[in-house]
Design a protein around this motif. Structure first.
Motif, mmCIF file in Angstrom:
data_model
loop_
_atom_site.group_PDB
_atom_site.id
_atom_site.type_symbol
_atom_site.label_atom_id
_atom_site.label_comp_id
_atom_site.label_asym_id
_atom_site.label_seq_id
_atom_site.Cartn_x
_atom_site.Cartn_y
_atom_site.Cartn_z
ATOM 1 N N GLY A 71 0.824 -1.193 0.000
ATOM 2 C CA GLY A 71 0.000 0.000 0.000
ATOM 3 C C GLY A 71 0.861 1.246 0.000
ATOM 4 O O GLY A 71 1.907 1.299 0.657
ATOM 5 N N VAL A 73 0.471 5.498 0.444
ATOM 6 C CA VAL A 73 -0.410 6.618 0.762
ATOM 7 C C VAL A 73 0.381 7.915 0.608
ATOM 8 O O VAL A 73 1.516 8.036 1.067
ATOM 9 C CB VAL A 73 -1.003 6.484 2.188
ATOM 10 N N SER A 101 -0.831 -0.600 -4.379
ATOM 11 C CA SER A 101 -2.177 -0.067 -4.205
ATOM 12 C C SER A 101 -2.049 1.343 -3.634
ATOM 13 O O SER A 101 -1.375 1.545 -2.625
ATOM 14 C CB SER A 101 -2.982 -0.954 -3.248
ATOM 15 N N THR A 103 -3.411 5.202 -2.366
ATOM 16 C CA THR A 103 -4.421 6.101 -1.808
ATOM 17 C C THR A 103 -3.841 7.512 -1.778
ATOM 18 O O THR A 103 -2.750 7.722 -1.258
ATOM 19 C CB THR A 103 -4.827 5.691 -0.377
ATOM 20 N N ALA A 116 -6.244 5.821 6.151
ATOM 21 C CA ALA A 116 -5.685 5.189 4.957
ATOM 22 C C ALA A 116 -4.931 3.912 5.307
ATOM 23 O O ALA A 116 -5.085 2.876 4.646
ATOM 24 C CB ALA A 116 -4.766 6.170 4.238
ATOM 25 N N ARG A 119 -7.350 1.131 6.168
ATOM 26 C CA ARG A 119 -7.969 0.533 4.976
ATOM 27 C C ARG A 119 -7.019 -0.438 4.291
ATOM 28 O O ARG A 119 -7.440 -1.509 3.829
ATOM 29 C CB ARG A 119 -8.406 1.637 4.000
#
Length: 350
Positions: A71, A73, A101, A103, A116, A119
């Motif tokens: 992830g 962010v 991924s 955000t 964030a 998630r």
């Protein structure tokens, strides 16, 4: 293509049959195990390409406990630095067999950062990488107790938090030293937002190099990374030149502000580098095509991404890695030159 006569979805055994290996060998190749002979790995990868096989990530996650997803962010993705940091991380993650991924936060607040990360954890990512250049986001990262490895990129400053970044202080010193070496008595500075650690690191480098050279440290002008703030700073500096102040060199904390400043100087009848030398930071793709082409400090975002993913994978494996900062590099173009002699003789302003 699928095996002849097949109407079902491809499975791992189809790859094994095409490559002439066992199902377990295909699994080891897909999951990145090292104990596979190079020629065997090549056969399996060729079979995967020929068949157009795509691993079932959900099924693989159940077996391995890994989604092979990281992830990321960030905030302010419209700015060049964060955008290129994302590109560098994505390329490095893909090379390592991971997907990214993303955000993008509207605000760099502690609450937004915590949400964030929560998630991402709910999506079973293997790790989270956060762009921690703003104070609220950085403080939130330090306060989080995430159940997955959590690292920061471009966080700036010295910290015990697992992080990797470009050496902003050294980059700012390179820019300042270049101008001093050209004969300028001091260097004025247009900085970024007050809550940006990167901006503060560049102030630190600029000030440290001036002090090391025994030069005076003038008050800096505050910008916000945008060309409009650089334009406003250029208008202020031009007015001070018109009032008789000796200003011959300016270092700006990013290239976008430098673009605005150059436009303001042109409007005010000032020429770079004849009247005032200008240095930026970042090396935008457009920087060589500014008028004049911009001297700037380049950040190696591809290397930043590589080291960031290296840190992530090390944390996943339980290793306590502390990568060195990515070095910055000075690119000299046509926006810098020797100090005017005599100072003020050819400024072109009344």
């Amino acid at each position: 293509m699928e095996p002849e006569g097949a109407s079902r979805a491809l499975v791992m055994s189809d790859v094994a049959a095409r490559a002439g290996v066992s199902h377990q060998t295909v699994s080891r190749v897909i999951n990145g195990h090292r104990n596979v002979a190079p020629h065997t790995r090549e056969r399996v990868e060729q079979a995967i390409r020929e068949l157009g096989y795509r691993p079932n990530t959900a099924a693989r996650a159940l077996v391995t406990g890994s989604t092979r997803t990281i992830g990321f962010v960030t905030v302010n993705i419209n700015q060049y630095g964060p955008a290129q940091t994302l590109v560098g991380l994505e390329q490095a993650a893909r090379t390592a067999g991971y997907s990214l991924s993303v955000t993008v936060l509207d605000e760099a607040t502690a609450e937004a950062m915590r949400d964030a990360v929560d998630r991402f954890v709910a999506q079973s990512v293997d790790a989270v990488v956060a762009l921690g250049t703003y104070d609220d986001a950085s403080e939130a990262l330090h306060a989080l107790d995430a159940p997955v490895p959590l690292v920061a990129v471009q966080s700036g400053g010295s910290s015990e938090w697992p992080a990797v970044g470009v050496d902003q202080v050294a980059g700012a010193r390179l820019a300042t030293r270049h101008l001093l070496d050209l004969g300028h008595r001091t260097v004025h500075h247009v900085t970024g937002p007050a809550d940006s650690q990167e901006a503060r690191d560049r102030i630190e480098g600029w000030r440290a190099e001036l002090l090391a050279a025994g030069a005076s440290v003038p008050p800096y002008l505050r910008g916000d990374w945008t060309p409009s703030s650089g334009h406003a700073a250029g208008k202020q500096l031009a007015a001070r030149v018109r009032a008789g102040e000796e200003i011959t060199a300016v270092f700006l904390a990013n290239d976008q502000m430098a673009l605005g400043l150059l436009a303001a100087f042109h409007e005010e009848g000032l020429d770079a580098p004849r009247d005032i030398s200008v240095v930026g930071f970042d090396d935008l793709p457009e920087a060589p095509y500014f008028t004049p082409p911009l001297t700037t400090v380049r950040q190696d975002f591809a290397e930043l991404g590589r080291r960031g993913v290296q840190l992530v994978l090390g944390r996943i494996a339980g290793q306590d890695l502390h990568p060195d900062p990515v070095p910055a590099a000075l690119l000299v173009r046509s926006s810098t030159g020797p100090v005017p002699v005599p100072v003020g003789a050819a400024r072109g302003v009344g």
